[in-house]
Design a protein around this motif. Structure first.
Motif, mmCIF file in Angstrom:
data_model
loop_
_atom_site.group_PDB
_atom_site.id
_atom_site.type_symbol
_atom_site.label_atom_id
_atom_site.label_comp_id
_atom_site.label_asym_id
_atom_site.label_seq_id
_atom_site.Cartn_x
_atom_site.Cartn_y
_atom_site.Cartn_z
ATOM 1 N N CYS A 1 32.508 38.535 41.973
ATOM 2 C CA CYS A 1 33.923 37.902 42.335
ATOM 3 C C CYS A 1 34.443 37.662 43.268
ATOM 4 O O CYS A 1 34.953 38.646 44.194
ATOM 5 C CB CYS A 1 34.283 37.498 40.855
ATOM 6 S SG CYS A 1 35.321 38.510 40.249
ATOM 7 N N SER A 2 35.113 37.289 43.739
ATOM 8 C CA SER A 2 36.343 37.353 45.117
ATOM 9 C C SER A 2 37.543 36.718 43.575
ATOM 10 O O SER A 2 37.335 36.167 42.809
ATOM 11 C CB SER A 2 36.342 36.095 45.861
ATOM 12 O OG SER A 2 36.239 34.633 45.386
ATOM 13 N N VAL A 3 38.177 36.688 44.886
ATOM 14 C CA VAL A 3 39.884 36.755 44.021
ATOM 15 C C VAL A 3 40.427 34.668 43.437
ATOM 16 O O VAL A 3 40.548 34.129 42.918
ATOM 17 C CB VAL A 3 40.840 36.900 44.954
ATOM 18 C CG1 VAL A 3 41.297 38.532 45.169
ATOM 19 C CG2 VAL A 3 40.853 36.051 45.996
ATOM 20 N N ASN A 4 39.284 34.005 43.846
ATOM 21 C CA ASN A 4 39.316 32.993 44.045
ATOM 22 C C ASN A 4 38.146 31.997 42.796
ATOM 23 O O ASN A 4 38.193 31.519 42.021
ATOM 24 C CB ASN A 4 39.630 32.204 45.508
ATOM 25 C CG ASN A 4 39.806 32.756 46.411
ATOM 26 O OD1 ASN A 4 41.115 32.152 46.634
ATOM 27 N ND2 ASN A 4 39.494 32.866 47.712
ATOM 28 N N THR A 5 37.135 32.870 42.744
ATOM 29 C CA THR A 5 36.752 32.440 41.845
ATOM 30 C C THR A 5 36.712 31.859 40.341
ATOM 31 O O THR A 5 36.490 30.741 40.158
ATOM 32 C CB THR A 5 35.068 33.455 41.178
ATOM 33 O OG1 THR A 5 34.737 33.874 43.087
ATOM 34 C CG2 THR A 5 34.021 33.187 40.336
ATOM 35 N N VAL A 6 36.883 32.126 39.538
ATOM 36 C CA VAL A 6 37.882 32.016 38.197
ATOM 37 C C VAL A 6 38.447 30.896 38.522
ATOM 38 O O VAL A 6 38.009 29.277 37.941
ATOM 39 C CB VAL A 6 39.069 32.684 37.462
ATOM 40 C CG1 VAL A 6 39.545 32.042 36.246
ATOM 41 C CG2 VAL A 6 38.209 34.240 37.287
#
Length: 172
Positions: free
Chosen positions: A164-169
């Motif tokens: 994931c990225s820091v934006n995924t959630v």
């Protein structure tokens, strides 16, 4: 400090499991075969993240036969062995299915559905998202949902992006 180390503390809630059970076991299988980095998928390099090859590195512009064979074996033999094991024992399973992998494996998807297994989304492709800009990742999530609906006939009820990225959630 943004992380929660306390949890429920000294008084956890009563889960009230069926039949008074004290333990719940969740079995999750990742189905990524056909969703990994591969020149055949339009990627610039071979997969390097998950494999049995010590120190694996991406091969830019080239197919990596050993890497491909590891993923192929999972679809061709490993999946079916686990399917026989779990269905034979009537054990429910959750699949973390990469949408492009599911699309390339209709027989396995049919077997998952026939077994009544939950097929959660594992994203569009088994790729790194950490450096993706939010709009590109948003488009990949939308495409993962569209493709998964096409392949399974339903939207995912669960989601797990492994890389994931820091934006995924927030995007999911």
């Amino acid at each position: 400090y943004p992380r929660d180390f306390r949890g429920h503390g000294a008084t956890p809630p009563d889960a009230r499991w069926p039949g008074g059970a004290k333990i719940a076991v969740s079995i999750v299988l990742n189905y990524e075969e056909g969703g990994e980095n591969n020149l055949l998928h339009g990627d610039a390099q071979s997969e390097a993240f998950l494999s049995d090859i010590a120190g694996a590195a991406p091969w830019p512009g080239m197919r990596h036969w050993n890497m491909e064979s590891i993923y192929d074996y999972g679809a061709r033999a490993g999946f079916w062995r686990l399917h026989r094991l779990f269905t034979g024992a009537d054990i429910p399973v959750t699949i973390y299915g990469v949408a492009t992998a599911l699309a390339r494996s209709p027989e396995q998807v049919a077997a998952m559905k026939d077994a009544g297994w939950e097929i959660a989304s594992h994203g569009l492709q088994w790729v790194e998202h950490k450096d993706m800009d939010p709009e590109t990742e948003r488009a990949a999530i939308a495409e993962a949902i569209r493709l998964r609906m096409l392949v399974t006939g339903e939207r995912p009820r669960g989601w797990y992006t492994g890389r994931c990225s820091v934006n995924t959630v927030d995007l999911v």
